[in-house]
Motif scaffolding. Structure first.
Motif, PDB file in Angstrom:
ATOM      1  N   ALA A 192      41.786  40.542  40.987  1.00 20.81           N
ATOM      2  CA  ALA A 192      43.120  40.527  41.584  1.00 20.81           C
ATOM      3  C   ALA A 192      43.232  39.568  42.759  1.00 20.81           C
ATOM      4  O   ALA A 192      44.200  38.801  42.862  1.00 20.81           O
ATOM      5  N   ALA A 193      42.260  39.612  43.672  1.00 19.78           N
ATOM      6  CA  ALA A 193      42.321  38.738  44.844  1.00 19.78           C
ATOM      7  C   ALA A 193      42.279  37.269  44.432  1.00 19.78           C
ATOM      8  O   ALA A 193      42.937  36.414  45.054  1.00 19.78           O
ATOM      9  N   GLU A 194      41.535  36.956  43.394  1.00 23.56           N
ATOM     10  CA  GLU A 194      41.457  35.580  42.915  1.00 23.56           C
ATOM     11  C   GLU A 194      42.781  35.158  42.284  1.00 23.56           C
ATOM     12  O   GLU A 194      43.233  34.009  42.479  1.00 23.56           O
ATOM     13  N   ILE A 195      43.426  36.051  41.528  1.00 22.96           N
ATOM     14  CA  ILE A 195      44.742  35.748  40.956  1.00 22.96           C
ATOM     15  C   ILE A 195      45.718  35.384  42.069  1.00 22.96           C
ATOM     16  O   ILE A 195      46.430  34.370  41.997  1.00 22.96           O
ATOM     17  N   ASN A 196      45.753  36.205  43.114  1.00 22.18           N
ATOM     18  CA  ASN A 196      46.674  35.933  44.219  1.00 22.18           C
ATOM     19  C   ASN A 196      46.355  34.621  44.922  1.00 22.18           C
ATOM     20  O   ASN A 196      47.264  33.866  45.302  1.00 22.18           O
ATOM     21  N   LYS A 197      45.075  34.319  45.091  1.00 21.52           N
ATOM     22  CA  LYS A 197      44.689  33.072  45.737  1.00 21.52           C
ATOM     23  C   LYS A 197      45.127  31.868  44.909  1.00 21.52           C
ATOM     24  O   LYS A 197      45.620  30.867  45.449  1.00 21.52           O
ATOM     25  N   ILE A 198      44.961  31.952  43.602  1.00 16.82           N
ATOM     26  CA  ILE A 198      45.392  30.857  42.728  1.00 16.82           C
ATOM     27  C   ILE A 198      46.904  30.668  42.825  1.00 16.82           C
ATOM     28  O   ILE A 198      47.396  29.533  42.925  1.00 16.82           O
ATOM     29  N   LEU A 199      47.652  31.775  42.820  1.00 14.79           N
ATOM     30  CA  LEU A 199      49.103  31.678  42.897  1.00 14.79           C
ATOM     31  C   LEU A 199      49.554  31.110  44.237  1.00 14.79           C
ATOM     32  O   LEU A 199      50.468  30.276  44.299  1.00 14.79           O
ATOM     33  N   VAL A 200      48.918  31.525  45.322  1.00 16.21           N
ATOM     34  CA  VAL A 200      49.243  30.958  46.636  1.00 16.21           C
ATOM     35  C   VAL A 200      48.971  29.460  46.641  1.00 16.21           C
ATOM     36  O   VAL A 200      49.769  28.660  47.152  1.00 16.21           O
ATOM     37  N   GLY A 201      47.850  29.057  46.061  1.00 12.69           N
ATOM     38  CA  GLY A 201      47.510  27.644  46.004  1.00 12.69           C
ATOM     39  C   GLY A 201      48.515  26.816  45.227  1.00 12.69           C
ATOM     40  O   GLY A 201      48.661  25.611  45.466  1.00 12.69           O
ATOM     41  N   LYS A 202      49.218  27.451  44.308  1.00 10.16           N
ATOM     42  CA  LYS A 202      50.243  26.757  43.530  1.00 10.16           C
ATOM     43  C   LYS A 202      51.631  26.882  44.160  1.00 10.16           C
ATOM     44  O   LYS A 202      52.627  26.424  43.591  1.00 10.16           O
ATOM     45  N   GLY A 203      51.701  27.528  45.323  1.00 10.17           N
ATOM     46  CA  GLY A 203      52.966  27.622  46.041  1.00 10.17           C
ATOM     47  C   GLY A 203      53.727  28.912  45.857  1.00 10.17           C
ATOM     48  O   GLY A 203      54.901  29.003  46.230  1.00 10.17           O
ATOM     49  N   PHE A 204      53.067  29.937  45.311  1.00  2.99           N
ATOM     50  CA  PHE A 204      53.762  31.194  45.030  1.00  2.99           C
ATOM     51  C   PHE A 204      53.214  32.316  45.903  1.00  2.99           C
ATOM     52  O   PHE A 204      52.495  33.205  45.436  1.00  2.99           O
ATOM     53  N   GLY A 205      53.584  32.277  47.168  1.00  7.36           N
ATOM     54  CA  GLY A 205      53.107  33.277  48.111  1.00  7.36           C
ATOM     55  C   GLY A 205      53.796  34.614  47.994  1.00  7.36           C
ATOM     56  O   GLY A 205      53.293  35.630  48.502  1.00  7.36           O
ATOM     57  N   LYS A 206      54.955  34.657  47.333  1.00  6.93           N
ATOM     58  CA  LYS A 206      55.673  35.912  47.166  1.00  6.93           C
ATOM     59  C   LYS A 206      55.460  36.527  45.784  1.00  6.93           C
ATOM     60  O   LYS A 206      55.846  37.672  45.557  1.00  6.93           O
ATOM     61  N   THR A 207      54.895  35.774  44.877  1.00  8.83           N
ATOM     62  CA  THR A 207      54.593  36.270  43.535  1.00  8.83           C
ATOM     63  C   THR A 207      53.123  36.641  43.509  1.00  8.83           C
ATOM     64  O   THR A 207      52.254  35.799  43.299  1.00  8.83           O
ATOM     65  N   GLN A 208      52.849  37.918  43.755  1.00 11.90           N
ATOM     66  CA  GLN A 208      51.488  38.380  43.944  1.00 11.90           C
ATOM     67  C   GLN A 208      51.284  39.714  43.233  1.00 11.90           C
ATOM     68  O   GLN A 208      52.187  40.557  43.198  1.00 11.90           O
ATOM     69  N   VAL A 209      50.092  39.908  42.669  1.00  5.36           N
ATOM     70  CA  VAL A 209      49.772  41.212  42.115  1.00  5.36           C
ATOM     71  C   VAL A 209      49.351  42.133  43.253  1.00  5.36           C
ATOM     72  O   VAL A 209      48.959  41.680  44.329  1.00  5.36           O
ATOM     73  N   GLN A 210      49.436  43.434  43.011  1.00  5.30           N
ATOM     74  CA  GLN A 210      49.094  44.424  44.030  1.00  5.30           C
ATOM     75  C   GLN A 210      47.662  44.888  43.836  1.00  5.30           C
ATOM     76  O   GLN A 210      47.299  45.407  42.781  1.00  5.30           O
ATOM     77  N   LEU A 211      46.841  44.710  44.863  1.00  6.46           N
ATOM     78  CA  LEU A 211      45.439  45.080  44.802  1.00  6.46           C
ATOM     79  C   LEU A 211      45.267  46.597  44.808  1.00  6.46           C
ATOM     80  O   LEU A 211      46.108  47.331  45.337  1.00  6.46           O
ATOM     81  N   THR A 212      44.167  47.050  44.206  1.00  9.93           N
ATOM     82  CA  THR A 212      43.797  48.462  44.211  1.00  9.93           C
ATOM     83  C   THR A 212      42.382  48.575  44.773  1.00  9.93           C
ATOM     84  O   THR A 212      41.787  47.580  45.206  1.00  9.93           O
ATOM     85  N   GLY A 213      41.817  49.771  44.734  1.00 10.64           N
ATOM     86  CA  GLY A 213      40.451  49.949  45.208  1.00 10.64           C
ATOM     87  C   GLY A 213      39.412  49.282  44.328  1.00 10.64           C
ATOM     88  O   GLY A 213      38.290  49.034  44.763  1.00 10.64           O
ATOM     89  N   ASN A 214      39.765  48.998  43.087  1.00 12.39           N
ATOM     90  CA  ASN A 214      38.880  48.308  42.150  1.00 12.39           C
ATOM     91  C   ASN A 214      39.258  46.828  42.131  1.00 12.39           C
ATOM     92  O   ASN A 214      40.396  46.491  41.794  1.00 12.39           O
ATOM     93  N   PRO A 215      38.354  45.926  42.486  1.00 17.87           N
ATOM     94  CA  PRO A 215      38.717  44.497  42.564  1.00 17.87           C
ATOM     95  C   PRO A 215      39.172  43.900  41.243  1.00 17.87           C
ATOM     96  O   PRO A 215      39.857  42.873  41.240  1.00 17.87           O
TER      97      PRO A 215
END
Length: 332
Positions: A169-192
Motif C-alpha cells: 500500500a505505501a508503495e502504491i501511494n508513493k508511486i501515485l504521488v510521484g505521478k502527481g496524484f497526492g489526493k488519489t491514495q489508498v488507505q493503509l491498514t495494519g498489514n502493509p
C-alpha cells in the motif's frame, strides 16, 4: 475552470451571456432566437451544453449528493464542474489508480504480467465482490495479468489484495504521488500488503484518465492493458454503458465503485476511430435505496440516462487523434 459558481448557477445556465462567460464563446457569436446555439451544432461547445443540461436534470431527479467533472474534446470544453475538488471515498474507482501503480512497476522491470501470484484460502476469505472467492480450490496460482483483468473488469476485491502482495500500500501511494496524484491514495491498514481503496477527487480522477489515454502515465503496452480491460464487454454495464449496443459499449472505458450509499463511475468515451472525445468522473451518494446495488438504484439509473445522452452528444465530434496509445486499445 477557475470561476467559483454554485452548482445550480454553474450547471443551469440559461443565457447566452453566461454561456459565453463560462465556456469562452468568441465575441460576435450570437444566439439564435430562443437562446439556442444554432450556429454551434456538432461542436464541442454544443455537446458540452447538452451534457450539462442532462447531468443537471438527472442528478437533481436522483437526489442526494453529486460531485463531478466532465469534459468534451480532451479538456478544452468543460461540460460539468460540480464540486470537482471535493475529497470523496473513491471505492473501486481507485482500482484504476492501483492498476497504474502495479503497471508502473511492470514498466520498470520489477514485475512481469506473466509472473505467478498465489491465491490462498486466507486471501480469498470473506464476503467480497468478484470471482476468486467463488473458486473454492485453494491454493491456486494465476498470472499478474489475470489479476489485473479481474481487478478492472468484474472489480474483483481479491484481485486488489493480490495487487497488494506485489505492490504494498505505501508503495502504491508513493508511486501515485510521484505521478502527481497526492489526493488519489489508498488507505493503509495494519498489514502493509492490505489496503482500503481510499480517497480521490473528481478532478484528480479526471486528470488520471486524461493522462492515461494520452500515454504519459505508463508505457503504451501498459496503457493498453488498462484501456482494453475497461472497454471489454464484461466491464461495468449497469451505469454509463447500460442503454447502449454492444458496439457502443466497446467505445466506453469505464470503472464503477460502490459501497454503502455511494455509487460512482469514471471513464472515457472514444469516437468511432478510438480517439478519446469525452472524459467523466462522477461521484454520487446519499440517494434512497442504499441496499440496492443493482441497475435500478437512483444514481445508477441516472448515470445510464446520462451515458446515452453523453454518447449521442459527442457522436458527431472527432476525438483527440494525438494519442496513439488510446487508438490502439482493444474494444474487447
Amino acid at each position: 475552470m477557475g470561476t467559483s459558481l454554485n452548482r445550480r448557477t454553474a450547471l443551469g445556465l440559461g443565457t447566452m451571456a453566461t454561456v459565453g462567460a463560462v465556456f469562452g464563446l468568441p465575441d460576435g457569436v450570437a444566439a439564435a432566437p430562443g437562446g439556442d446555439l444554432e450556429d454551434l451544432r456538432a461542436t464541442p461547445l454544443a455537446a458540452a451544453r447538452k451534457i450539462r443540461q442532462v447531468y443537471t436534470k438527472e442528478s437533481a431527479a436522483a437526489g442526494g449528493n453529486w460531485q463531478a467533472l466532465v469534459t468534451v474534446a480532451g479538456s478544452s470544453e468543460i461540460a460539468v464542474t460540480d464540486q470537482p475538488d471535493t475529497m470523496v471515498e473513491a471505492y473501486s474507482v481507485n482500482k484504476i489508480a492501483v492498476a497504474v501503480a502495479v503497471l508502473d512497476k511492470v514498466d520498470r522491470g520489477l514485475l512481469k504480467l506473466t509472473q505467478r501470484v498465489n491465491v490462498t484460502a486466507a486471501v480469498a476469505a470473506g464476503d467480497s465482490d468478484g470471482i476468486f472467492r467463488l473458486d473454492g480450490a485453494y491454493p491456486s496460482a494465476v498470472t499478474l495479468g489475470h489479476v489485473l483483468s479481474a481487478l478492472l473488469t468484474v472489480s474483483d476485491d481479491v484481485a486488489a489484495r493480490l495487487c497488494g502482495d506485489v505492490a504494498p500500500a505505501a508503495e502504491i501511494n508513493k508511486i501515485l504521488v510521484g505521478k502527481g496524484f497526492g489526493k488519489t491514495q489508498v488507505q493503509l491498514t495494519g498489514n502493509p500488503n492490505r489496503f482500503y481503496m481510499g480517497r480521490t477527487t473528481p478532478r484528480e480522477t479526471h486528470t488520471l484518465l486524461r493522462r492515461l489515454v494520452a500515454g504519459t502515465l505508463l508505457s503504451r503496452a501498459s496503457t493498453n492493458v488498462i484501456l482494453s480491460r475497461l472497454r471489454s464487454p464484461i466491464a461495468f454495464t449497469d451505469g454509463i454503458r447500460r442503454e447502449m449496443s454492444s458496439l457502443e459499449r466497446g467505445r466506453i472505458a469505464t470503472k464503477a465503485g460502490w459501497f454503502g450509499a455511494s455509487r460512482h463511475e469514471a471513464g472515457v468515451i472514444f469516437d468511432r476511430g478510438s480517439a478519446p472525445v469525452l472524459t467523466y468522473a462522477i461521484f454520487a451518494d446519499g440517494q434512497s435505496g442504499a441496499a440496492n446495488f443493482g441497475a435500478t438504484h437512483p444514481a445508477v439509473r441516472a448515470r445510464s440516462r446520462m451515458g446515452r445522452a453523453f454518447l449521442d452528444a459527442v457522436n458527431g465530434l472527432p476525438g483527440d487523434r494525438s494519442v496513439p496509445a488510446a487508438r490502439e486499445s482493444l474494444a474487447g
